[in-house]
Scaffold this active site. Structure first.
Site, PDB file in Angstrom:
ATOM      1  N   GLU A 149      33.575  35.243  33.534  1.00  0.00           N
ATOM      2  CA  GLU A 149      33.401  36.621  34.009  1.00  0.00           C
ATOM      3  C   GLU A 149      32.533  37.311  32.944  1.00  0.00           C
ATOM      4  O   GLU A 149      31.348  37.499  33.147  1.00  0.00           O
ATOM      5  CB  GLU A 149      34.773  37.308  34.167  1.00  0.00           C
ATOM      6  CG  GLU A 149      34.702  38.750  34.658  1.00  0.00           C
ATOM      7  CD  GLU A 149      36.047  39.490  34.543  1.00  0.00           C
ATOM      8  OE1 GLU A 149      36.939  39.051  33.798  1.00  0.00           O
ATOM      9  OE2 GLU A 149      36.184  40.551  35.201  1.00  0.00           O
ATOM     10  N   HIS A 203      41.294  33.403  33.260  1.00  0.00           N
ATOM     11  CA  HIS A 203      40.043  34.138  33.453  1.00  0.00           C
ATOM     12  C   HIS A 203      38.949  33.456  32.632  1.00  0.00           C
ATOM     13  O   HIS A 203      39.090  33.283  31.415  1.00  0.00           O
ATOM     14  CB  HIS A 203      40.187  35.576  32.959  1.00  0.00           C
ATOM     15  CG  HIS A 203      40.943  36.476  33.876  1.00  0.00           C
ATOM     16  ND1 HIS A 203      42.248  36.257  34.217  1.00  0.00           N
ATOM     17  CD2 HIS A 203      40.564  37.607  34.542  1.00  0.00           C
ATOM     18  CE1 HIS A 203      42.645  37.225  35.044  1.00  0.00           C
ATOM     19  NE2 HIS A 203      41.646  38.052  35.252  1.00  0.00           N
ATOM     20  N   ASP A 259      41.352  41.803  42.317  1.00  0.00           N
ATOM     21  CA  ASP A 259      41.525  41.970  40.867  1.00  0.00           C
ATOM     22  C   ASP A 259      42.429  43.165  40.540  1.00  0.00           C
ATOM     23  O   ASP A 259      43.609  42.980  40.257  1.00  0.00           O
ATOM     24  CB  ASP A 259      40.158  42.132  40.194  1.00  0.00           C
ATOM     25  CG  ASP A 259      40.079  41.499  38.816  1.00  0.00           C
ATOM     26  OD1 ASP A 259      41.060  40.876  38.379  1.00  0.00           O
ATOM     27  OD2 ASP A 259      39.015  41.615  38.164  1.00  0.00           O
ATOM     28  N   HIS A 319      46.159  41.736  39.588  1.00  0.00           N
ATOM     29  CA  HIS A 319      46.952  42.136  38.417  1.00  0.00           C
ATOM     30  C   HIS A 319      47.994  43.152  38.874  1.00  0.00           C
ATOM     31  O   HIS A 319      47.640  44.162  39.492  1.00  0.00           O
ATOM     32  CB  HIS A 319      46.050  42.718  37.341  1.00  0.00           C
ATOM     33  CG  HIS A 319      45.071  41.716  36.807  1.00  0.00           C
ATOM     34  ND1 HIS A 319      45.306  40.987  35.665  1.00  0.00           N
ATOM     35  CD2 HIS A 319      43.887  41.272  37.286  1.00  0.00           C
ATOM     36  CE1 HIS A 319      44.292  40.158  35.454  1.00  0.00           C
ATOM     37  NE2 HIS A 319      43.413  40.310  36.422  1.00  0.00           N
TER      38      HIS A 319
END
Ligand code: HPA
Ligand code: ZN
Length: 329
Positions: A195, A192, A273, A14
């Site tokens: 998770e 995503h 991440d 990100h």
């Protein structure tokens, strides 16, 4: 040479989440923004759980106000990645934070980011490509605006479209319109899933959004039929083990399912991440995985080749990355 020294491909990063804390503090100082709640006493990012993480992330991101700020961010992020041996990275960039979903404003942010990336490539040999990312808890309407920004700038630099944010809200399929628009613009897709959502979230990602890659996807391990589907469809997982451990999905690296998924035949890749949030780096991820599973240079190179093959870039760029991973090819 240790496994940490290997050249690396990172597919799940990100853009704002890679901001060093000192960088955010400096911008906050310059712009007189109060970020005291973002940091702990040691100066690292402070959060209790995933949902709190997302709000701290947005508070840190609030200091980034102009295209120039994103150019500086890009420089800081790529210097750190290059220092970790990353030769190619795809980062998630959100029009929500870069111009509020307005296409013209987004184009200005993107231009600034690309210029900084070009300079970093010349200096450090690291290649960046962008994956435009909508934010799930901002809802489907905002996602449509992001998809329009993505479609208008799709090409050999903006190569994909994805979704992050709170997986606990709504369904993947609520965002099908945005993903369809991105697909029409020839962007490749990731979201995503698996998770904080379980296997059902991964199924929805495959069936309702028809993505090629899954961000995380690790909770697929709870459903053997789904693991088989990932193998059959040759889906690549962007696995971020250190992130999962810090956010409490698994107690430690040894308990993480990445090895079981890989041994079953799923295409797994390794990413960080939001590295400073999770007190990690690419070098550390490789070290921890080596310690937990005994993976050696051959294992890591194979996963980097998997990542290069799953990268959303064009064929020439892919060939150049593969050469960096193994100069003999
Ligand atoms: N997960 C989901 N959404 C996010 C993240 C993350 O790690 N970082 C920024 N948005
Ligand atoms: Zn993520």
């Amino acid at each position: 040479m240790t496994v940490q020294d290997l050249p690396k491909v990172e597919l799940h990063l990100h853009h704002e989440g890679a901001a060093p804390p000192a960088f955010i503090r400096q911008l906050a100082f310059e712009k007189k923004v109060d970020v005291s709640k973002v940091f702990n006493e040691q100066g690292g990012y402070a959060f209790r759980d995933f949902v709190h993480f997302l709000s701290v992330y947005e508070a840190a991101t609030s200091v980034l106000k102009t295209p120039e700020d994103y150019a500086r961010l890009t420089t800081a992020v790529l210097e750190e990645s290059a220092a970790n041996g990353v030769v190619y990275t795809e980062s998630f960039i959100s029009p929500d934070f870069c111009g509020g979903g307005d296409v013209a404003a987004w184009q200005e942010y993107l231009h600034a980011i690309q210029e900084a990336a070009q300079t970093a490539e010349a200096k450090h040999g690291i290649t960046l490509r962008g994956v435009v990312t909508c934010v799930r808890h901002f809802g489907p309407e905002k996602a449509k605006a992001s998809a329009l920004c993505a479609a208008e700038t799709a090409g050999d630099w903006i190569v994909g479209f994805g979704m992050g944010g709170d997986e606990g809200q709504g369904h993947q399929g609520d965002f099908a319109y945005a993903f369809d628009m991105a697909r029409e613009a020839k962007l490749q897709l990731t979201t995503h899933a698996g998770e904080f959502g379980g296997p059902q979230s991964v199924r929805e990602a495959l069936h309702d959004l028809n993505v090629a890659r899954i961000g995380h996807g690790v909770r697929s391990i709870e459903d053997p039929a789904l693991v088989q589907e990932l193998i059959d469809r040759q889906i690549t997982l962007e696995v971020c083990p250190g992130s999962n451990v810090v956010l409490g999905l698994y107690p430690n690296f040894a308990a993480h399912p990445i090895k079981r998924l890989r041994d079953a035949g799923v295409k797994v890749t390794i990413s960080t991440d939001d590295p400073p949030f999770f007190a990690t780096t690419m070098r550390r991820e490789y070290d921890m995985l080596h310690q937990a599973f005994g993976w050696d240079a051959e294992d890591f190179t194979a996963m980097n080749v998997t990542a290069a093959n799953a990268a959303f870039c064009d064929a020439d760029t892919r060939k150049a990355i593969l050469t960096k991973l193994d100069p003999a090819t």
